[in-house]
Design an enzyme around this catalytic site. Structure first.
Site, mmCIF file in Angstrom:
data_model
loop_
_atom_site.group_PDB
_atom_site.id
_atom_site.type_symbol
_atom_site.label_atom_id
_atom_site.label_comp_id
_atom_site.label_asym_id
_atom_site.label_seq_id
_atom_site.Cartn_x
_atom_site.Cartn_y
_atom_site.Cartn_z
ATOM 1 N N ASP A 10 0.837 -1.207 0.000
ATOM 2 C CA ASP A 10 0.000 0.000 0.000
ATOM 3 C C ASP A 10 0.873 1.260 0.000
ATOM 4 O OD1 ASP A 10 -2.429 -1.646 0.430
ATOM 5 O OD2 ASP A 10 -1.476 -2.024 2.360
ATOM 6 N N HIS A 69 -4.664 -3.481 6.226
ATOM 7 C CA HIS A 69 -4.441 -3.699 4.789
ATOM 8 C C HIS A 69 -5.785 -4.106 4.189
ATOM 9 C CE1 HIS A 69 -2.887 -4.957 0.959
ATOM 10 N NE2 HIS A 69 -3.285 -6.203 1.161
#
Ligand code: NAD
Ligand code: LMR
Length: 331
Positions: free
Chosen positions: A161, A189
């Protein structure tokens, strides 16, 4: 100089998509360095063993000077025996239309036994990176089942990410990706994660001063990063693999080497209550480290405006919900 003693690295789900990219990068020295020999300890379930045999043949055929041995097994004790790094990848990926949290019931049960096997067999300096989704809560499950292993050795991967967010900002600013620093991914996440643009910098300048488009930063930028995994599944028909393997390498390199002055790295670590996050959650934070086992700290003192505070509240709530959902897997 005498050759270094090999370090044992365990990779679970080694015959899977991510494994196929990850193993060759470990073998070539990108995980632990160009002069560090490794023993690869590869765990699969029975249906994956035939494919794993083929992968092992290919690693052999790479004639990698740093690979001193390869152990391919379905046995947890053998897989984690003496490992200093355990990369927990093996688990089922989501399909189009699913959220990563939908995998909890499918994958959660894998991580308790693996946590116990790590506690029973790993080297005393073991560090663990959980990649298999939903990685924060899977990591919480494994960690909770291994109280003998210090809680600060457990990491879940939010680096993909971070990398995605850095690239989006770099493209928007027409700047090199290397100029984007201090990019923290807060929380899970998942689609609730908060890529913190306000504390990120481009060439040392706060991002909102370089990209003066609050609507884009608070809108399209965040949703692009949050939904990138789903966009890849939609395009490829399979979940991200090479970029995930690359982020796993980046994660370990950032954990085992001192953080560059003034910067931080994104990884989910055990919360000790920093920023008011409930203790014990495996939470994505900005982290700095001296590279030693247990040598990291959450970067304290960053400020959050009302928008960021609300985003962090939402992702915290999701992780608390996941923790409640797997309560029966937490001793
Ligand atoms: P894959 O299906 O290609 O491979 C998974 C492998 O794990 C298979 O070979 C399977 O046999 C094996 N496996 C399943 N259960 C196992 C067990 N109990 N022990 C050992 N091995 C087992 O999947 P993939 O694309 O490699 O993805 C693996 C996981 O990583 C998925 O959960 C995916 O969602 C996750 N992922 C996470 C991130 C992240 O950023 N954290 C990024 C990409 C993918
Ligand atoms: C990703 O972010 O690409 C992975 O977590 C795979 C997924 O399910 O999105």
């Amino acid at each position: 100089m005498p050759a270094k003693t090999p370090v044992h690295v365990t990779v679970t789900g080694a015959a899977g998509q991510i494994g196929y990219s990850l193993l060759f990068r470990i073998a070539s020295g990108q995980l632990l360095g160009p002069d560090q020999p490794v023993v690869l300890r590869l765990l699969e379930i029975e249906p994956g063993m035939k494919a794993l045999e083929g992968v092992v043949m290919e690693i052999d055929d790479g004639a990698f000077p740093l690979v001193s041995d390869i152990v391919a097994t379905t046995d947890l004790d053998t897989a984690f025996d003496g490992c200093s790094w355990a990369l927990l990848v093996g688990s089922v990926p989501r399909k189009a239309g699913m959220e990563r949290g939908d995998l909890l019931t499918v994958n959660g049960g894998i991580f308790g036994p693996q946590g116990r096997a790590i506690a029973a067999n790993a080297a005393s300096d073991v560090r663990i990176l959980v990649v298999g989704n939903p990685c924060n809560t899977n990591c919480l499950i494994a960690r909770s089942n291994a109280p003998e292993v210090p809680a600060d050795r457990w990491f879940a991967m939010t680096r993909l990410d971070q990398n995605r967010a850095q690239t989006q900002l770099a493209k928007r600013a027409a700047a090199p990706v290397s100029s984007v620093t201090n990019l923290a991914i807060w929380g899970n996440h998942s689609a609730t994660q908060f890529p913190d643009f306000a504390n990120a910098r481009i060439d040392g300048t706060p991002v909102p001063e370089v990209i003066a488009d609050t609507e884009w930063l608070q809108g399209e930028f965040i949703t692009t990063v949050q939904k990138r995994g789903a966009a890849i599944i939609e395009a490829r028909g399979l979940s991200s693999a090479a970029s995930a393997a690359s982020a796993a390498i980046d994660s370990v390199v950032s954990i085992r080497t001192p953080t560059p002055e003034g910067d931080w790295t994104s990884v989910a670590v055990v919360s000790n209550g920093e920023y008011g996050i409930p203790e014990g959650l495996q939470f994505g934070f900005p982290v700095r480290t001296d590279g030693q086992p247990g040598g990291w700290q959450v970067v304290e003192g960053l400020s959050h405006d009302a928008f960021a505070t609300e985003r962090i509240r939402i992702t915290t709530e999701e992780l608390e919900g996941e923790r409640a959902e797997v309560a029966d897997l937490l001793p």
